[in-house]
Design an enzyme around this catalytic site. Structure first.
Site, PDB file in Angstrom:
ATOM      1  N   GLU A  26      -3.413  -5.586  -2.794  1.00 23.71           N
ATOM      2  CA  GLU A  26      -2.649  -4.610  -2.019  1.00 23.71           C
ATOM      3  C   GLU A  26      -2.379  -5.206  -0.642  1.00 23.71           C
ATOM      4  O   GLU A  26      -3.302  -5.651   0.050  1.00 23.71           O
ATOM      5  CB  GLU A  26      -3.420  -3.300  -1.869  1.00 23.71           C
ATOM      6  CG  GLU A  26      -3.556  -2.494  -3.156  1.00 23.71           C
ATOM      7  CD  GLU A  26      -2.322  -1.665  -3.479  1.00 23.71           C
ATOM      8  OE1 GLU A  26      -1.362  -1.670  -2.662  1.00 23.71           O
ATOM      9  OE2 GLU A  26      -2.308  -1.023  -4.540  1.00 23.71           O
ATOM     10  N   THR A  30       0.817  -1.218   0.000  1.00 20.87           N
ATOM     11  CA  THR A  30       0.000   0.000   0.000  1.00 20.87           C
ATOM     12  C   THR A  30       0.845   1.260   0.000  1.00 20.87           C
ATOM     13  O   THR A  30       0.460   2.275  -0.570  1.00 20.87           O
ATOM     14  CB  THR A  30      -0.945   0.009   1.209  1.00 20.87           C
ATOM     15  OG1 THR A  30      -0.180  -0.219   2.408  1.00 20.87           O
ATOM     16  CG2 THR A  30      -2.014  -1.059   1.077  1.00 20.87           C
TER      17      THR A  30
END
Length: 249
Positions: free
Chosen positions: A89, A26
């Protein structure tokens, strides 16, 4: 495996069938911040799943839809990788938000275990070759470094997710190639990297594009030395990964 549903508005229809899996970190201060961004229509970014540090999994986009995670990218000659891939992610600050001492935050075991379970489920639902389980940095080496050199690719490969060459296969010689070099050996190197999947054409010159691709390869397979120079270990690793892909063809 429980999956929380937090729908993102950032998706559209696929143009191709799923045949890739792309892993990201992320790169933000927290998972909450990343989730908020991926659900913000103005951000125009999303992923199919997010894996939290404690192993929780959140789904943002259905697998049959095109999430917006890959950006401008290429792999094995394909573009529009958003249409071809499932994007995950993984909550980790990475290079964008390192630890206070400057090192990269590790991926906790519980997070990696959850990621492995998620990936196995995705691979069971889609025909995704091992050579098309990739890092964001593989498909966009000039722009991206995630999921980073601290990501445990070997551990995933041991569970049947992606490729990892055997270290026992290394038999190093003293050859190396450096930025600025040119000639047939550089062309051979570029051809192998292109065959693996990187967006690199053989021009016989160890140029900036080649340096960036080598750095991306090292980030995944030779993580102790991300120099952009093709030292003997890097050259041997490239040959081994190329051999794995050629053998599977």
């Amino acid at each position: 495996m429980q999956v929380e549903q937090v729908p993102s508005p950032n998706f559209n229809d696929r143009k191709h069938k799923v045949d890739m899996l792309v892993l990201h970190y992320t790169g933000m201060e927290s998972g909450e911040a990343a989730l908020t961004r991926m659900c913000d229509p103005s951000a125009e970014v999303s992923a199919h799943y997010m894996v939290w540090e404690d192993g929780r999994i959140t789904q943002l986009v259905a697998e049959d839809k095109r999430a917006w995670h890959a950006g401008v990218s290429v792999w094995q000659g394909d573009t529009d990788l958003n249409s071809r891939s499932v994007g995950i992610e993984i909550v980790n600050g990475g290079h964008d938000v390192p630890l206070i001492d400057g090192t990269l935050a590790p991926y906790p075991d519980v997070q990696v275990d959850a990621l492995i379970a998620l990936c196995k489920g995705i691979l069971s639902r889609h025909d995704i070759p091992a050579s098309r389980v990739v890092a964001h940095s593989d498909i966009a080496p000039a722009r991206k470094t995630d999921p980073g050199e601290h990501f445990p690719w070997a551990r995933l490969a041991a569970d049947g997710i992606g490729l990892w060459p055997s270290s026992a296969a290394l038999s190093l010689d003293e050859s190396s190639l450096m930025p600025g070099d040119s000639g047939p050996a550089v062309s051979d190197l570029q051809n192998m990297l292109h065959a693996i999947g990187y967006g690199l054409e053989a021009n016989g010159t160890y140029d900036e594009t080649t340096r960036l691709v080598i750095s991306a390869f090292q980030r995944r397979y030779v993580s102790a030395q991300i120099t952009g120079a093709a030292d003997p270990e890097t050259l041997e690793r490239i040959a081994n990964v190329y051999g794995l892909i050629a053998g599977a063809a």
